[in-house]
Motif scaffolding. Structure first.
Motif, short mmCIF file in Angstrom:
data_model
loop_
_atom_site.label_atom_id
_atom_site.label_comp_id
_atom_site.label_asym_id
_atom_site.label_seq_id
_atom_site.Cartn_x
_atom_site.Cartn_y
_atom_site.Cartn_z
N LEU A 84 18.95 -0.19 8.73
CA LEU A 84 17.64 0.00 9.35
C LEU A 84 16.94 1.24 8.78
O LEU A 84 15.78 1.19 8.39
CB LEU A 84 17.77 0.12 10.87
CG LEU A 84 16.44 0.26 11.61
CD1 LEU A 84 16.46 -0.56 12.89
CD2 LEU A 84 16.07 1.70 11.94
N ASN A 85 17.68 2.33 8.70
CA ASN A 85 17.04 3.58 8.27
C ASN A 85 16.68 3.56 6.79
O ASN A 85 15.64 4.10 6.40
CB ASN A 85 17.92 4.77 8.63
CG ASN A 85 17.85 5.08 10.11
OD1 ASN A 85 16.94 5.74 10.57
ND2 ASN A 85 18.79 4.53 10.88
N ALA A 86 17.54 2.93 5.96
CA ALA A 86 17.20 2.82 4.53
C ALA A 86 15.94 1.97 4.37
O ALA A 86 15.09 2.26 3.52
CB ALA A 86 18.36 2.20 3.76
N MET A 87 15.79 0.93 5.17
CA MET A 87 14.64 0.05 5.03
C MET A 87 13.36 0.65 5.61
O MET A 87 12.29 0.51 5.03
CB MET A 87 14.92 -1.30 5.72
CG MET A 87 15.95 -2.15 4.98
SD MET A 87 15.55 -2.36 3.24
CE MET A 87 16.53 -3.79 2.83
N ILE A 88 13.47 1.32 6.76
CA ILE A 88 12.26 1.86 7.40
C ILE A 88 11.81 3.14 6.71
O ILE A 88 10.66 3.26 6.28
CB ILE A 88 12.50 2.14 8.90
CG1 ILE A 88 12.90 0.86 9.63
CG2 ILE A 88 11.25 2.77 9.53
CD1 ILE A 88 11.88 -0.24 9.58
N TYR A 89 12.73 4.11 6.62
CA TYR A 89 12.32 5.42 6.10
C TYR A 89 12.45 5.49 4.58
O TYR A 89 11.82 6.33 3.94
CB TYR A 89 13.13 6.53 6.78
CG TYR A 89 12.94 6.51 8.27
CD1 TYR A 89 11.73 6.93 8.83
CD2 TYR A 89 13.93 6.02 9.12
CE1 TYR A 89 11.52 6.86 10.19
CE2 TYR A 89 13.72 5.95 10.49
CZ TYR A 89 12.52 6.38 11.02
OH TYR A 89 12.31 6.30 12.37
N GLY A 90 13.30 4.61 4.01
CA GLY A 90 13.43 4.57 2.56
C GLY A 90 12.41 3.62 1.97
O GLY A 90 11.31 4.04 1.59
N TRP A 91 12.75 2.35 1.95
CA TRP A 91 11.88 1.36 1.31
C TRP A 91 10.45 1.39 1.86
O TRP A 91 9.50 1.71 1.14
CB TRP A 91 12.50 -0.03 1.43
CG TRP A 91 11.51 -1.15 1.37
CD1 TRP A 91 11.23 -2.03 2.36
CD2 TRP A 91 10.67 -1.51 0.26
NE1 TRP A 91 10.26 -2.91 1.94
CE2 TRP A 91 9.90 -2.62 0.67
CE3 TRP A 91 10.48 -0.99 -1.02
CZ2 TRP A 91 8.95 -3.22 -0.16
CZ3 TRP A 91 9.53 -1.59 -1.85
CH2 TRP A 91 8.79 -2.70 -1.42
N SER A 92 10.27 1.05 3.15
CA SER A 92 8.91 0.84 3.65
C SER A 92 8.09 2.12 3.58
O SER A 92 6.96 2.13 3.07
CB SER A 92 8.91 0.34 5.09
OG SER A 92 9.75 -0.77 5.23
N SER A 93 8.63 3.21 4.10
CA SER A 93 7.84 4.44 4.19
C SER A 93 7.47 4.96 2.82
O SER A 93 6.33 5.37 2.58
CB SER A 93 8.60 5.52 4.97
OG SER A 93 8.75 5.11 6.31
N LEU A 94 8.42 4.96 1.89
CA LEU A 94 8.11 5.48 0.55
C LEU A 94 7.09 4.58 -0.16
O LEU A 94 6.16 5.07 -0.79
CB LEU A 94 9.39 5.61 -0.27
CG LEU A 94 10.16 6.90 0.02
CD1 LEU A 94 11.58 6.81 -0.52
CD2 LEU A 94 9.45 8.11 -0.59
N ALA A 95 7.27 3.26 -0.04
CA ALA A 95 6.30 2.37 -0.67
C ALA A 95 4.91 2.59 -0.05
O ALA A 95 3.89 2.56 -0.75
CB ALA A 95 6.73 0.92 -0.52
N MET A 96 4.88 2.83 1.26
CA MET A 96 3.59 3.07 1.93
C MET A 96 2.97 4.39 1.47
O MET A 96 1.74 4.49 1.33
CB MET A 96 3.78 3.07 3.44
CG MET A 96 3.93 1.67 4.01
SD MET A 96 4.88 1.61 5.53
CE MET A 96 4.16 2.90 6.49
N LEU A 97 3.81 5.41 1.25
CA LEU A 97 3.27 6.67 0.71
C LEU A 97 2.66 6.41 -0.67
O LEU A 97 1.59 6.93 -1.00
CB LEU A 97 4.38 7.73 0.62
CG LEU A 97 4.97 8.25 1.93
CD1 LEU A 97 6.08 9.26 1.65
CD2 LEU A 97 3.91 8.87 2.81
N GLY A 98 3.36 5.60 -1.47
CA GLY A 98 2.85 5.28 -2.80
C GLY A 98 1.51 4.55 -2.72
O GLY A 98 0.55 4.89 -3.43
N VAL A 99 1.45 3.54 -1.85
CA VAL A 99 0.19 2.78 -1.70
C VAL A 99 -0.93 3.73 -1.27
O VAL A 99 -2.04 3.69 -1.81
CB VAL A 99 0.37 1.64 -0.66
CG1 VAL A 99 -0.98 1.04 -0.29
CG2 VAL A 99 1.31 0.56 -1.20
#
Lengths: 479, 200
Positions: free
Chosen positions: A72-87
């Motif tokens: 959960l944490n890798a997906m929320i704070y890793g994948w999703s959050s970082l991709a959202m920062l990039g966007v």
């Protein structure tokens, strides 16, 4: 209309705007995909534990409770959050027509965010958890990094917005800029270690629900509001409606959290407030649905040409679906069956995968070629990724919805032994494992494709002109 | 124009502050007066450390600790105890109410399954006592010794699940975890006013 001879007006300005945010956005995307792969492995292992509970049981690091948390944490704070920062680093400059302010601060922020995860996620496997769902990352050696890193990226973005010289703020700016104000407030409230007993539960779900709403949902709605009209070359259906939708979203969503505790030991008025607010979500959800879907109506042919559009349209449809499912689940008549079952897991994956992740895939398919000025190397890899994602998430969600309802019916009937509520879910959990592996295969294709593209970029191989520099005519002008 | 941006950001903060006031600050003020339920004692040192193991291993992701309102659920009819009230949780931080029932509710597991030996064996190998269980086994909380020491809690493991040689002995964390599980007992009836939070 004739095809233009030279690049159309605005291309040079857009390239200049894209350029300042290039480094932070690239760093965010690459590390986001790293966490996507890591999170996929954790998720698959956790799912396999339902079929093989004694497999990998000798080490605490690989027990179900820790793997699930790491997933959960890798997906929320890793994948999703970082991709959202990039966007965000790419989208905000375009919309306010200002190059990203303080790009080095943003790069540093993304690095620090990753440091927080690199210490926090392995920490979860080692058993260091704060013990609250969605807030597990350690408050000593993980959370402070996330706060600092997030503040640095957010600072650069808010500085950019405040320097805006445009007369009008497009609705995507509303969602994105507000998210960078909302999320830090929520993250700090959620992580304060001052709550005990049922207050701890109330704050937990105030945070958990709002992290989904005011972070994941807000940024991705902003991205859809930008990409749909952009790719289609057609304005959003009703601009007024999008602004009504925004404020209704903020007001009602923020009061939803206690529906996670329906029937539970917190004061009834809190739960009632959240159920009512959940019902009222039909207003903002309806507004967004009308806007997204009516913009799309009559242009479905464009799906054939744009991978971005395929992912983003599915993401938009899933947002409507997950919201309606969520409203429905908040009502007591449904909740008494579905609460505590795999239905909840299905719901969270409609949200974080079918809506958020597919939207982020679509965004990256659009943004990355513009950052490296190079087209995606392979159309067939994109097709593979798309069908693996779509097939995988459809099977995942359907299996757990069916399994969850069967489980809930068994749980609700005291004449049936508890055993039945476990055995009825087993075939559906097996389907889920297969679906999870299919999704992981899609992620590997995606990661490989990005690696291919970036390695050609780094080796400065000769490039073909990106497709986006051509101006396709999607339809004939009438009259 | 900057004024629009400031209005947007201030509006966003105002709405979030309102929600936090309603769902965090006001409840915090109201809930400071909650008294422990009858018979509820603070955790002993061992129970508290067992609770730490419970949190660390993520038991919460499959086991709830809340008996829900009888008007909408059948939790009580299933034998899981009376509906839970805020007073049951005054010593819990962080809470472990949970969101899943892949396994049964544990709010009153200490009253329902009070046998220590059963609990230890179940943690060592759930399928040794519950054949259809899909709960993880936790062998790493136990030790296999050639011979048990004088203070060791020996786990009697059926031959099918026993190690090839030696005896299975509960490690300190398994002992603490079982102490915690056995302390989970919220079965004492409530005073009439506390039992009906819904009427208030």
């Amino acid at each position: 209309m004739t095809p233009p001879e030279s690049p159309p007006a605005g291309t040079a300005e857009r390239s200049a705007l894209d350029f300042a945010g290039r480094e932070p956005a690239l760093l965010c995307f690459v590390t986001a995909v790293f966490w996507l792969l890591v999170g996929s492995i954790f998720g698959d292992l956790a799912s396999l534990k339902f079929q093989f509970p004694d497999w990998l049981a000798d080490s605490g690091a690989l027990t179900f409770g820790r793997l699930r948390t790491a997933h959960l944490n890798a997906m929320i704070y890793g994948w999703s959050s970082l991709a959202m920062l990039g966007v965000s680093c790419w989208l905000i400059p375009r919309l306010v027509r200002q190059p990203l302010a303080w790009p080095r601060l943003a790069v540093g922020g993304a690095m620090i965010w990753n440091i927080g995860l690199l210490s926090g996620v392995p920490g979860l496997l080692a058993g260091a958890t704060d013990g609250l769902e969605w807030l597990e990352l350690d408050w000593r050696f993980s959370d402070p990094w996330l706060v600092l890193g997030g503040a640095m990226v957010g600072g650069a973005l808010l500085r950019t917005v405040l320097g805006s010289k445009v007369e009008h703020l497009y609705v995507s700016v509303w969602y994105t800029a507000a998210a960078f104000v909302w999320f830090p407030i929520l993250f700090v409230i959620g992580n304060l270690r001052v709550y005990t007993g049922v207050e701890s539960a109330a704050v937990n779900w105030f945070y958990g629900h709002n992290a989904l709403g005011f972070w994941l949902t807000a940024i991705n709605l902003g991205a859809i509001y930008y990409l749909l009209p952009k790719v289609l070359g057609r304005p959003i259906h009703s601009y007024q409606l999008s602004l009504v939708g925004f404020w209704a979203f903020a007001f009602f969503y923020s009061l939803n959290g206690m529906h996670h505790l329906v029937g539970g030991p917190i004061p009834t008025w809190m739960i009632t407030t959240s159920i009512v607010a959940s019902g009222m979500m039909v207003i903002p959800v309806g507004a967004v649905a009308v806007n997204h879907h009516m913009t799309m109506v009559g242009r479905f042919g464009a799906l054939r040409y744009s991978p971005t559009l395929r992912f983003v349209v599915l993401g938009a449809i899933s947002y409507t679906a997950v919201s309606l499912q969520g409203i429905f689940t908040a009502f007591v008549e449904v909740n008494r069956v579905t609460h505590f079952t795999q239905w909840t897991i299905a719901h969270s994956h409609v949200g974080v995968y079918a809506f958020v992740t597919l939207t982020l895939f679509g965004s990256i398919y659009y943004i990355l070629p513009r950052l490296v000025e190079r087209e995606w190397p392979s159309a067939s890899l994109i097709r593979w990724h798309f069908w693996l994602s779509l097939g995988g998430i459809a099977a995942y969600v359907l299996a757990l919805i069916v399994g969850g309802v069967l489980q809930g019916m068994a749980l609700l009937d005291p004449a049936r032994p508890f055993e039945e509520s476990v055995t009825v879910t087993l075939p559906w959990l097996a389907v889920r494992t297969v679906a999870g592996l299919v999704l992981t295969a899609g992620h590997l294709v995606f990661a490989w494709h990005i690696a291919l593209m970036l390695s050609r970029h780094l080796r400065r191989e000769r490039r073909l002109p990106p497709w986006h520099e051509a101006q396709p005519r999607l339809y004939e002008e009438s009259g | 124009m900057n004024l629009r941006v400031w209005l947007l950001l201030l509006g966003a903060v105002a709405i979030m502050s309102f929600a936090a006031m309603v769902l965090v600050v006001v409840p915090a003020a109201l809930l400071t007066e909650v008294k422990p339920s009858p018979g509820l004692e603070p955790y002993t040192a061992s129970e508290a450390s067992g609770r730490g193991v419970y949190i660390r291993e993520g038991c919460m992701y499959c086991h709830s600790q809340q008996v829900r309102d009888t008007t909408i659920t059948t939790d009580e009819a299933r034998g899981w105890g009376r509906p839970s009230v805020p007073g049951d949780y005054v010593y819990d931080a962080p809470h472990q109410l949970g969101t899943m029932r892949t396994g049964p509710d544990l709010m009153n597991v200490g009253a329902r399954l009070p046998d220590r030996r059963w609990q230890l064996l179940h943690l060592y190998q759930p399928r040794a006592v519950v054949p259809w269980s899909i709960m993880p086994s936790f062998p790493y909380l136990f030790e296999v010794k050639a011979q048990a020491g004088p203070d060791d809690e020996v786990v009697t493991v059926p031959p099918a699940w026993a190690p090839e040689s030696g005896v299975v002995v509960a490690g300190p964390e398994a002992v603490a975890l079982v102490d915690y599980l056995l302390s989970l007992d919220h079965t004492q009836p409530l005073a009439p006013t506390e039992a009906t939070p819904r009427a208030r």
